[in-house]
Design an enzyme around this catalytic site. Sequence first.
Site, PDB file in Angstrom:
ATOM      1  N   ARG A   1       6.333  -8.186  19.910  1.00  0.00           N
ATOM      2  CA  ARG A   1       6.354  -9.465  20.622  1.00  0.00           C
ATOM      3  C   ARG A   1       5.226 -10.357  20.139  1.00  0.00           C
ATOM      4  NH1 ARG A   1       7.307  -5.641  24.760  1.00  0.00           N
ATOM      5  NH2 ARG A   1       9.297  -5.943  25.869  1.00  0.00           N
TER       6      ARG A   1
ATOM      7  N   HIS B   1      23.357   3.053  11.986  1.00  0.00           N
ATOM      8  CA  HIS B   1      24.551   3.865  12.230  1.00  0.00           C
ATOM      9  C   HIS B   1      25.107   3.574  13.621  1.00  0.00           C
ATOM     10  CE1 HIS B   1      23.622   6.330   8.672  1.00  0.00           C
ATOM     11  NE2 HIS B   1      22.358   6.220   9.056  1.00  0.00           N
TER      12      HIS B   1
ATOM     13  N   ARG C   1       0.119 -14.423  20.187  1.00  0.00           N
ATOM     14  CA  ARG C   1      -0.570 -15.709  20.118  1.00  0.00           C
ATOM     15  C   ARG C   1      -0.224 -16.417  18.824  1.00  0.00           C
ATOM     16  NH1 ARG C   1      -5.156 -16.398  16.958  1.00  0.00           N
ATOM     17  NH2 ARG C   1      -6.175 -14.540  16.107  1.00  0.00           N
TER      18      ARG C   1
ATOM     19  N   ASN D   1       0.826  -1.192   0.000  1.00  0.00           N
ATOM     20  CA  ASN D   1       0.000   0.000   0.000  1.00  0.00           C
ATOM     21  C   ASN D   1       0.875   1.262   0.000  1.00  0.00           C
ATOM     22  OD1 ASN D   1      -2.366   1.662   0.267  1.00  0.00           O
ATOM     23  ND2 ASN D   1      -3.368  -0.046   1.326  1.00  0.00           N
TER      24      ASN D   1
ATOM     25  N   THR E   1      12.298  -5.600  16.147  1.00  0.00           N
ATOM     26  CA  THR E   1      13.734  -5.541  16.421  1.00  0.00           C
ATOM     27  C   THR E   1      14.380  -6.912  16.484  1.00  0.00           C
ATOM     28  OG1 THR E   1      13.342  -5.518  18.810  1.00  0.00           O
ATOM     29  CG2 THR E   1      13.469  -3.381  17.706  1.00  0.00           C
ATOM     30  N   LYS E   2      13.553  -7.969  16.597  1.00  0.00           N
ATOM     31  CA  LYS E   2      14.063  -9.340  16.692  1.00  0.00           C
ATOM     32  C   LYS E   2      13.255 -10.246  15.771  1.00  0.00           C
ATOM     33  CE  LYS E   2      15.674  -8.877  21.470  1.00  0.00           C
ATOM     34  NZ  LYS E   2      15.584  -9.400  22.856  1.00  0.00           N
TER      35      LYS E   2
END
Length: 218
Positions: free
Chosen positions: A176, A111, A179, A81, A161-162
């Site tokens: 995170r 950076h 479910r 989109n 981030t993970k």
Amino acid sequence: MKERMLNGKPCLTFEKELAEERQHQQRLQFKFNNLDPDDFKGRIALLKEMLGGTGERVWMERPIYFDYGKNTYVGEGFYANTGVTILDGAKVTIGDNVFLAPYVGIYTAGHPVHPHPRNLGIEYNFPVTIGDNVWVGAQTVINPGVTIGSNVVIGSGSVVTKDIPDNVVAVGNPCRVIRKITEEDRNYYFRDMEIDKELYDYAETGVDIENNFGSQGE
């Protein structure tokens, strides 16, 4: 510097070859972002020229932004989109049937924390990978080095981030898992609201998708 950039090493991206590649991409995406809305074939042709590799059924709403374009690879049934930004100093690999909602940002670039190397122009780039059958919600940020598995929903406004595993709903800052996605989810479109059988039967013929997704104007 290009070799360093593509291999995750610290680099200076204002080097001439890289600057020229970004400028070439800027010219292509300027054309793309300013095409006549009815020029469907032109839009698809430009996407194939801009990106490193695409499936046959791909579509991106405008405007879009890439750093290089040629480091981004998307699969079949890809839809983005409006306002998607992909900083692809490293490879960005996106699987089949991936939907990006408005203003998703995929960033391979980062950076140093200390201002001295950062002010010298030193940066790094780590690849981002997104599996098949993924829906990324609006204004989500996907950071360098992240892998998102297949059959995943990322909630809007998330900061990833993970790595995210397969078959889950994940949301938040930082993002995170909240479910797993199960077969029961097949029956619903929002919370406990069920998809009616008539619509399911019609959609599963695939007629409208094949005629209107990635083959517009033919």
